[in-house]
Design an enzyme around this catalytic site. Structure first.
Site, mmCIF file in Angstrom:
data_model
loop_
_atom_site.group_PDB
_atom_site.id
_atom_site.type_symbol
_atom_site.label_atom_id
_atom_site.label_comp_id
_atom_site.label_asym_id
_atom_site.label_seq_id
_atom_site.Cartn_x
_atom_site.Cartn_y
_atom_site.Cartn_z
ATOM 1 N N ASP A 1 0.855 -1.198 0.000
ATOM 2 C CA ASP A 1 0.000 0.000 0.000
ATOM 3 C C ASP A 1 0.884 1.238 0.000
ATOM 4 O OD1 ASP A 1 -2.060 2.011 0.784
ATOM 5 O OD2 ASP A 1 -3.274 0.234 1.158
ATOM 6 N N THR B 1 -4.962 6.635 -0.151
ATOM 7 C CA THR B 1 -6.297 6.804 0.449
ATOM 8 C C THR B 1 -6.438 5.909 1.684
ATOM 9 O OG1 THR B 1 -7.243 5.126 -1.020
ATOM 10 C CG2 THR B 1 -7.427 7.408 -1.738
ATOM 11 N N GLN C 1 -6.901 -5.125 -4.127
ATOM 12 C CA GLN C 1 -7.836 -4.050 -3.778
ATOM 13 C C GLN C 1 -7.265 -2.675 -4.093
ATOM 14 O OE1 GLN C 1 -10.750 -5.483 -2.460
ATOM 15 N NE2 GLN C 1 -9.503 -7.295 -2.887
ATOM 16 N N SER D 1 -12.592 6.207 -6.771
ATOM 17 C CA SER D 1 -13.670 7.194 -6.755
ATOM 18 C C SER D 1 -14.037 7.676 -8.159
ATOM 19 C CB SER D 1 -13.210 8.373 -5.894
ATOM 20 O OG SER D 1 -13.802 9.555 -6.308
ATOM 21 N N TYR E 1 -13.371 6.115 -14.093
ATOM 22 C CA TYR E 1 -13.185 5.072 -13.081
ATOM 23 C C TYR E 1 -13.742 3.735 -13.573
ATOM 24 C CZ TYR E 1 -14.121 2.311 -8.870
ATOM 25 O OH TYR E 1 -14.187 1.286 -7.957
ATOM 26 N N LYS F 1 -11.842 0.142 -14.246
ATOM 27 C CA LYS F 1 -12.171 -1.139 -13.591
ATOM 28 C C LYS F 1 -12.468 -2.215 -14.632
ATOM 29 C CE LYS F 1 -11.122 -0.639 -9.786
ATOM 30 N NZ LYS F 1 -10.557 -1.517 -8.746
ATOM 31 N N ASN G 1 -21.667 -1.081 -4.115
ATOM 32 C CA ASN G 1 -21.819 -0.141 -2.987
ATOM 33 C C ASN G 1 -21.483 -0.740 -1.622
ATOM 34 O OD1 ASN G 1 -23.914 0.636 -5.235
ATOM 35 N ND2 ASN G 1 -23.316 2.506 -4.184
ATOM 36 N N VAL G 2 -20.204 -0.957 -1.420
ATOM 37 C CA VAL G 2 -19.750 -1.580 -0.172
ATOM 38 C C VAL G 2 -19.748 -0.536 0.949
ATOM 39 C CG1 VAL G 2 -17.942 -2.977 0.882
ATOM 40 C CG2 VAL G 2 -18.243 -2.993 -1.615
ATOM 41 N N ASP H 1 -25.673 9.988 -12.166
ATOM 42 C CA ASP H 1 -26.180 9.012 -11.186
ATOM 43 C C ASP H 1 -27.212 8.114 -11.863
ATOM 44 O OD1 ASP H 1 -25.372 8.584 -8.646
ATOM 45 O OD2 ASP H 1 -26.845 9.893 -7.678
HETATM 46 N N1 LIG Z 1 -16.046 0.750 -1.569
HETATM 47 C C1 LIG Z 1 -16.840 0.380 -2.577
HETATM 48 O O1 LIG Z 1 -18.071 0.567 -2.525
HETATM 49 C C2 LIG Z 1 -16.280 -0.291 -3.802
HETATM 50 C C3 LIG Z 1 -17.181 -0.649 -4.806
HETATM 51 C C4 LIG Z 1 -16.677 -1.267 -5.945
HETATM 52 C C5 LIG Z 1 -15.319 -1.545 -6.051
HETATM 53 N N2 LIG Z 1 -14.469 -1.161 -5.064
HETATM 54 C C6 LIG Z 1 -13.037 -1.479 -5.235
HETATM 55 O O2 LIG Z 1 -12.572 -2.060 -4.036
HETATM 56 C C7 LIG Z 1 -11.186 -1.746 -3.837
HETATM 57 C C8 LIG Z 1 -10.981 -1.204 -2.420
HETATM 58 O O3 LIG Z 1 -11.757 -0.007 -2.271
HETATM 59 P P1 LIG Z 1 -11.969 0.705 -0.865
HETATM 60 O O4 LIG Z 1 -13.374 1.183 -0.829
HETATM 61 O O5 LIG Z 1 -11.439 -0.142 0.235
HETATM 62 O O6 LIG Z 1 -11.061 2.001 -1.058
HETATM 63 P P2 LIG Z 1 -9.805 2.551 -0.213
HETATM 64 O O7 LIG Z 1 -9.455 3.861 -0.840
HETATM 65 O O8 LIG Z 1 -10.106 2.545 1.234
HETATM 66 O O9 LIG Z 1 -8.700 1.461 -0.539
HETATM 67 C C9 LIG Z 1 -7.822 1.523 -1.628
HETATM 68 C C10 LIG Z 1 -6.421 1.243 -1.109
HETATM 69 O O10 LIG Z 1 -5.508 1.228 -2.219
HETATM 70 C C11 LIG Z 1 -4.354 1.966 -1.840
HETATM 71 N N3 LIG Z 1 -3.727 2.507 -3.059
HETATM 72 C C12 LIG Z 1 -4.223 3.463 -3.883
HETATM 73 N N4 LIG Z 1 -3.358 3.737 -4.860
HETATM 74 C C13 LIG Z 1 -2.286 2.912 -4.665
HETATM 75 C C14 LIG Z 1 -1.058 2.734 -5.342
HETATM 76 N N5 LIG Z 1 -0.754 3.465 -6.422
HETATM 77 N N6 LIG Z 1 -0.187 1.820 -4.861
HETATM 78 C C15 LIG Z 1 -0.475 1.098 -3.738
HETATM 79 N N7 LIG Z 1 -1.635 1.224 -3.062
HETATM 80 C C16 LIG Z 1 -2.522 2.117 -3.511
HETATM 81 C C17 LIG Z 1 -4.883 3.074 -0.945
HETATM 82 O O11 LIG Z 1 -3.882 3.680 -0.135
HETATM 83 C C18 LIG Z 1 -5.926 2.317 -0.137
HETATM 84 O O12 LIG Z 1 -5.351 1.713 1.006
HETATM 85 C C19 LIG Z 1 -10.827 -0.758 -4.948
HETATM 86 O O13 LIG Z 1 -10.176 -1.475 -5.971
HETATM 87 C C20 LIG Z 1 -12.164 -0.258 -5.446
HETATM 88 O O14 LIG Z 1 -12.111 0.128 -6.810
HETATM 89 C C21 LIG Z 1 -14.922 -0.533 -3.941
#
Ligand SMILES: NC(=O)c1ccc[n+]([C@@H]2O[C@H](COP(=O)([O-])OP(=O)(O)OC[C@H]3O[C@@H](n4cnc5c(N)ncnc54)[C@H](O)[C@@H]3O)[C@@H](O)[C@H]2O)c1
Length: 317
Positions: A32, A36, A75, A80, A143, A147, A172-173, A273
């Site tokens: 990481d 974020t 992950q 965003s 975005y 993905k 939408n987690v 949206d």
């Molecule tokens: N939260 C949701 O509703 C949701 C929905 C669909 C998909 N996702 C996917 O789930 C995954 C996790 O999302 P989240 O909600 O936990 O977000 P988050 O921002 O909390 O987690 C993302 C993590 O990736 C790390 N990161 C970002 N850029 C990086 C880089 N260049 N190198 C190393 N690490 C890096 C960030 O520091 C963070 O810890 C993401 O891939 C996101 O696209 C999330």
């Protein structure tokens, strides 16, 4: 005991994965760059995991991170839609370039399987509900394009190089540790913390838009199943609750859980949206044995409790 690499392990979803894997006695390595993610998300587990602080855009860092790894739960991303609209180039570099780096390194290192965090946003302008994995994706943000590109790379690496990959389209987690502060904060943490602090909160549009809100515990379960379920390499699965709630319903339920009516006002609708989103999760049920064990209302109660405990520790609101 297997070694799991969690990219983005300091983030919201990643840190829940780390916690559960350690609870199950697995070995965990986190990659990481804390862009974020937060140190406090993994600090309590710090002694029990290996941390590589680095960027998935760095080819060399990623090669080092996959060494000796059996499973990767990928992950790490810039997660965003609004951020991607402001800065599509960086979103692409991290989400697409970073994923390609990881797949390339995983193939060379003989990793058993890569589970990729995709998103329901890939369905985009396709208004049909429920969303099924065989529907044509119609991304409407950089975005979502990033993905979907990651998914395509996963599938190409499965077909072309025999690297097993599984793509999970999260809907939408929400859950504890989701950041309510960020400029791009998701609706539930922003509202749960805002209602507890008696802030005035603005609902986008009339609030009738509905989503398949998915508690993080279900997403963790899905990842762990996807890592080891036999015969699912190269496949894509919706991961959700399979039920939807409107934004108004969620806001009202949060207010009730917080013991207040809340100060909710309606603003303009957010550009792009979609009105309704709901997943068909039958494929994940059949092929992965996935069951959403926690429904959205139970999950909302856990979020409110988490914020109450956090605020009382911090001596606010
Ligand atoms: N939260 C949701 O509703 C949701 C929905 C669909 C998909 N996702 C996917 O789930 C995954 C996790 O999302 P989240 O909600 O936990 O977000 P988050 O921002 O909390 O987690 C993302 C993590 O990736 C790390 N990161 C970002 N850029 C990086 C880089 N260049 N190198 C190393 N690490 C890096 C960030 O520091 C963070 O810890 C993401 O891939 C996101 O696209 C999330």
């Amino acid at each position: 005991m297997a070694l799991y690499l969690i990219t983005g392990g300091a983030g919201f979803i990643g840190s829940h994965l780390v916690e559960e894997l350690l609870r199950r006695g697995q070995q965990v390595r986190v990659l990481d760059n804390f862009s974020t993610g937060k140190r406090e998300n993994i600090d309590p587990l710090r002694e029990r995991l290996e941390l590589i602080e680095g960027d998935i855009r760095s080819y060399h860092t990623v090669r080092q991170a996959v060494h000796g790894v059996e499973y990767i739960l990928h992950q790490g991303a810039l997660p965003s839609v609004p951020r991607s609209i402001n800065d599509p180039i960086t979103t692409n570099e991290v989400n697409v370039g970073g994923t390609l780096n990881l797949l390339d390194a995983a193939r060379d290192a003989g990793v058993k399987r890569v589970v990729y965090a995709s998103s329901s946003s890939v369905y985009g302008a396709n208004t049909q509900v429920p969303k099924r994995e065989d529907m044509t994706p119609q991304p409407i943000s950089p975005y979502a394009v990033s993905k979907l590109s990651g998914e395509h790379y996963c599938q190409v690496f499965s077909r072309t190089y025999g690297l097993e990959t599984v793509c999970l389209r999260y809907f939408n987690v929400f859950g504890p540790r989701q950041d309510p502060q960020s400029a791009y904060a998701a609706f539930i943490p922003k509202f749960a913390s805002g209602i507890l602090r008696h802030q005035e909160l603005t609902i986008d549009g009339d609030g009738s838009q509905s989503r398949d809100f998915t508690f993080v515990r279900n997403v963790v379960e899905a990842n762990l199943l996807a890592a080891t379920a036999p015969g699912v390499g190269g496949e894509v699965f919706n991961i959700a609750c399979g039920a939807s709630l409107s934004v108004n319903e969620v806001a009202a339920h949060l207010a009730q859980l917080c013991g207040t009516t809340g100060r909710l006002v309606h603003g303009p609708s957010r550009a792009g949206d979609v009105p309704h989103s709901l997943a068909d999760i039958s494929r994940a049920k059949e092929r992965l044995g996935y069951e959403p064990g926690v429904d959205a209302r139970q999950g909302l109660a856990q979020v409110v409790q988490w914020f109450q405990e956090k605020f009382s520790r911090e001596g606010r609101p």
